[in-house]
Design a protein around this motif. Structure first.
Motif, short mmCIF file in Angstrom:
data_model
loop_
_atom_site.label_atom_id
_atom_site.label_comp_id
_atom_site.label_asym_id
_atom_site.label_seq_id
_atom_site.Cartn_x
_atom_site.Cartn_y
_atom_site.Cartn_z
N TYR A 24 0.82 -1.21 0.00
CA TYR A 24 0.00 0.00 0.00
C TYR A 24 0.86 1.26 0.00
O TYR A 24 0.76 2.07 -0.93
CB TYR A 24 -1.01 -0.05 1.16
CG TYR A 24 -1.84 1.20 1.25
CD1 TYR A 24 -2.55 1.67 0.15
CD2 TYR A 24 -1.91 1.93 2.43
CE1 TYR A 24 -3.30 2.84 0.21
CE2 TYR A 24 -2.67 3.08 2.51
CZ TYR A 24 -3.35 3.53 1.40
OH TYR A 24 -4.09 4.68 1.48
N CYS A 46 -6.16 -2.27 -9.30
CA CYS A 46 -5.42 -1.50 -8.31
C CYS A 46 -4.36 -2.37 -7.64
O CYS A 46 -4.68 -3.44 -7.12
CB CYS A 46 -6.38 -0.94 -7.26
SG CYS A 46 -5.50 0.03 -6.04
N CYS A 60 -7.91 5.17 -7.34
CA CYS A 60 -8.78 4.11 -6.84
C CYS A 60 -9.66 4.66 -5.73
O CYS A 60 -9.17 5.35 -4.83
CB CYS A 60 -7.92 2.95 -6.33
SG CYS A 60 -8.88 1.66 -5.55
N PRO A 101 -12.02 -4.21 -2.76
CA PRO A 101 -12.79 -3.48 -1.76
C PRO A 101 -13.39 -2.14 -2.20
O PRO A 101 -14.22 -1.58 -1.48
CB PRO A 101 -11.78 -3.25 -0.62
CG PRO A 101 -10.45 -3.26 -1.30
CD PRO A 101 -10.58 -4.26 -2.40
N HIS A 141 -10.99 3.19 -3.32
CA HIS A 141 -10.86 2.55 -2.01
C HIS A 141 -9.99 3.43 -1.11
O HIS A 141 -10.51 4.12 -0.24
CB HIS A 141 -10.29 1.13 -2.15
CG HIS A 141 -10.06 0.44 -0.84
ND1 HIS A 141 -8.88 -0.18 -0.54
CD2 HIS A 141 -10.86 0.31 0.26
CE1 HIS A 141 -8.97 -0.69 0.69
NE2 HIS A 141 -10.16 -0.41 1.18
N LEU A 142 -8.68 3.44 -1.34
CA LEU A 142 -7.81 4.26 -0.48
C LEU A 142 -6.81 5.08 -1.29
O LEU A 142 -5.74 5.44 -0.78
CB LEU A 142 -7.07 3.37 0.53
CG LEU A 142 -7.92 2.76 1.66
CD1 LEU A 142 -7.08 1.82 2.51
CD2 LEU A 142 -8.58 3.81 2.53
N GLY A 143 -7.13 5.34 -2.56
CA GLY A 143 -6.39 6.38 -3.28
C GLY A 143 -5.16 5.98 -4.06
O GLY A 143 -4.41 6.86 -4.48
N CYS A 144 -4.88 4.71 -4.29
CA CYS A 144 -3.74 4.35 -5.15
C CYS A 144 -4.10 4.59 -6.62
O CYS A 144 -5.25 4.84 -6.95
CB CYS A 144 -3.35 2.89 -4.93
SG CYS A 144 -2.61 2.61 -3.31
N CYS A 171 -2.83 -1.94 -4.89
CA CYS A 171 -2.74 -1.86 -3.42
C CYS A 171 -3.55 -2.95 -2.71
O CYS A 171 -3.02 -3.70 -1.91
CB CYS A 171 -3.13 -0.47 -2.95
SG CYS A 171 -1.83 0.72 -3.36
N HIS A 172 -4.85 -3.04 -2.99
CA HIS A 172 -5.66 -4.09 -2.35
C HIS A 172 -6.48 -4.87 -3.36
O HIS A 172 -7.41 -5.58 -2.99
CB HIS A 172 -6.60 -3.49 -1.29
CG HIS A 172 -5.91 -2.55 -0.35
ND1 HIS A 172 -5.97 -1.20 -0.47
CD2 HIS A 172 -5.10 -2.81 0.72
CE1 HIS A 172 -5.24 -0.63 0.47
NE2 HIS A 172 -4.70 -1.58 1.21
N GLY A 173 -6.18 -4.69 -4.66
CA GLY A 173 -6.76 -5.57 -5.67
C GLY A 173 -8.13 -5.20 -6.21
O GLY A 173 -8.77 -6.03 -6.85
N SER A 174 -8.61 -3.97 -5.99
CA SER A 174 -9.90 -3.59 -6.61
C SER A 174 -9.76 -3.62 -8.12
O SER A 174 -8.69 -3.37 -8.67
CB SER A 174 -10.29 -2.17 -6.20
OG SER A 174 -10.63 -2.14 -4.86
S1 FES Z 1 -6.43 1.62 -2.77
FE1 FES Z 1 -7.18 0.52 -4.46
S2 FES Z 1 -7.85 -1.31 -3.61
FE2 FES Z 1 -7.19 -0.19 -1.89
#
Ligand code: FES
Length: 278
Positions: free
Chosen positions: A183, A253, A235, A270, A237-240, A255-258
């Motif tokens: 992340y 994404c 993204c 997510p 979710h949390l901005g990647c 970072c967490h696979g969205s």
């Molecule tokens: S920042 Fe994209 S899946 Fe978490």
């Protein structure tokens, strides 16, 4: 919640985010093809490499169907995803030269730091079952039995073993830290990286690319008719920053696979919101 990757639902954002940090999303590939009957024994084969490859056989009256899979990698972290299929095809043809490959597909597997899934309550009235890491037939069956007991108020002997908030199991801490370095790493790297191009001129039909300047990036997709779709690459979710997946035509994404459709709609969490159009 039948969503592949658990969404926030009734949990607080903090506890949903904490659960998310314990899940690692991997993209896995497979190809399938016909071979003459009994070319291969009816068994499940796999090797011990990381990532591992596997072979499965499905007997039919006049032929056998072979599924060859593997090439797993963290979602959104490979540029040339077509190469994964090319390697699978080459290896399968090498092992079974008579195979006639007619299908290919990819999917996501979700893994956990200690190798066991999370099956249980993570908020009032909310039961999750995730992290099967490729053992969905077994763990899905266990999850169904546990969900039945949870819903009907019966005690289940496996509740503590699979609990979402279970205490750490030996060796899991290192895996947890290793999976979560993605992340901050991708967040910083991709925000400051130079985009692949500064103009849409290089973008072929059916392709996607991060375009613009370092400070102003866009996720741009050109459809088969030549129409351009411009999205924020951030993204939800949390901005990647998302990455184009050429083999599946999705924005993934790292970072967490969205995953998102070329036009921005969510395919897999997510993230729950689409990429914003520009
Ligand atoms: S920042 Fe994209 S899946 Fe978490």
């Amino acid at each position: 919640m039948a969503t592949n990757n658990p969404l926030v639902g009734l949990a607080s954002v903090t506890s949903a985010t904490l659960l998310q940090t314990k899940l690692s999303l991997y993209t896995s590939y497979a190809v399938g093809g016909r071979v003459p009957s009994e070319t291969v024994p009816e068994a499940l084969f796999w090797d011990t490499r990381k990532p591992y490859d596997y072979v499965r056989i499905d007997r039919h009256p006049d032929f056998d169907y072979v599924i060859y899979g593997g090439e797993d990698h963290k979602t959104g972290q490979k540029n040339d995803t077509e190469k994964a299929y090319a390697r699978l095809v080459a290896t399968l043809k090498n092992i079974i030269p008579k195979v006639r490959i007619d299908h290919r597909w990819s999917g996501q597997v979700i893994c956990t730091p200690d190798g066991l899934p999370y099956i249980g309550e993570n908020a009032d009235y909310q039961f999750v079952a995730t992290g099967y890491c490729g053992n969905g037939i077994t763990f899905g069956t266990i999850a169904a039995m546990m969900a039945r007991d949870w819903a009907t108020g019966r005690k289940n002997p496996w509740t503590d073993l699979f609990a979402v908030d279970r205490k750490k199991i030996k060796g899991a801490t290192w895996n947890y830290l290793r999976e979560n370095k993605d992340y901050p790493y991708y967040m910083i790297k991709d925000w400051i990286a130079r985009p692949e191009s500064d103009s849409v001129k290089e973008l072929k039909r059916g392709d996607g690319m991060i375009i613009g300047s370092r400070a102003k990036k866009r996720a741009v997709f050109r459809d088969d008719q030549g129409k351009i779709f411009q999205l924020s690459p951030v993204c939800t979710h949390l901005g990647c920053i998302v990455k184009w997946n050429p083999a599946e035509s999705t924005w993934d994404c790292p970072c967490h696979g969205s995953r998102f459709k070329p036009t921005g709609e969510v395919i897999a969490g997510p993230a729950e919101e689409p990429l914003s159009p520009i």
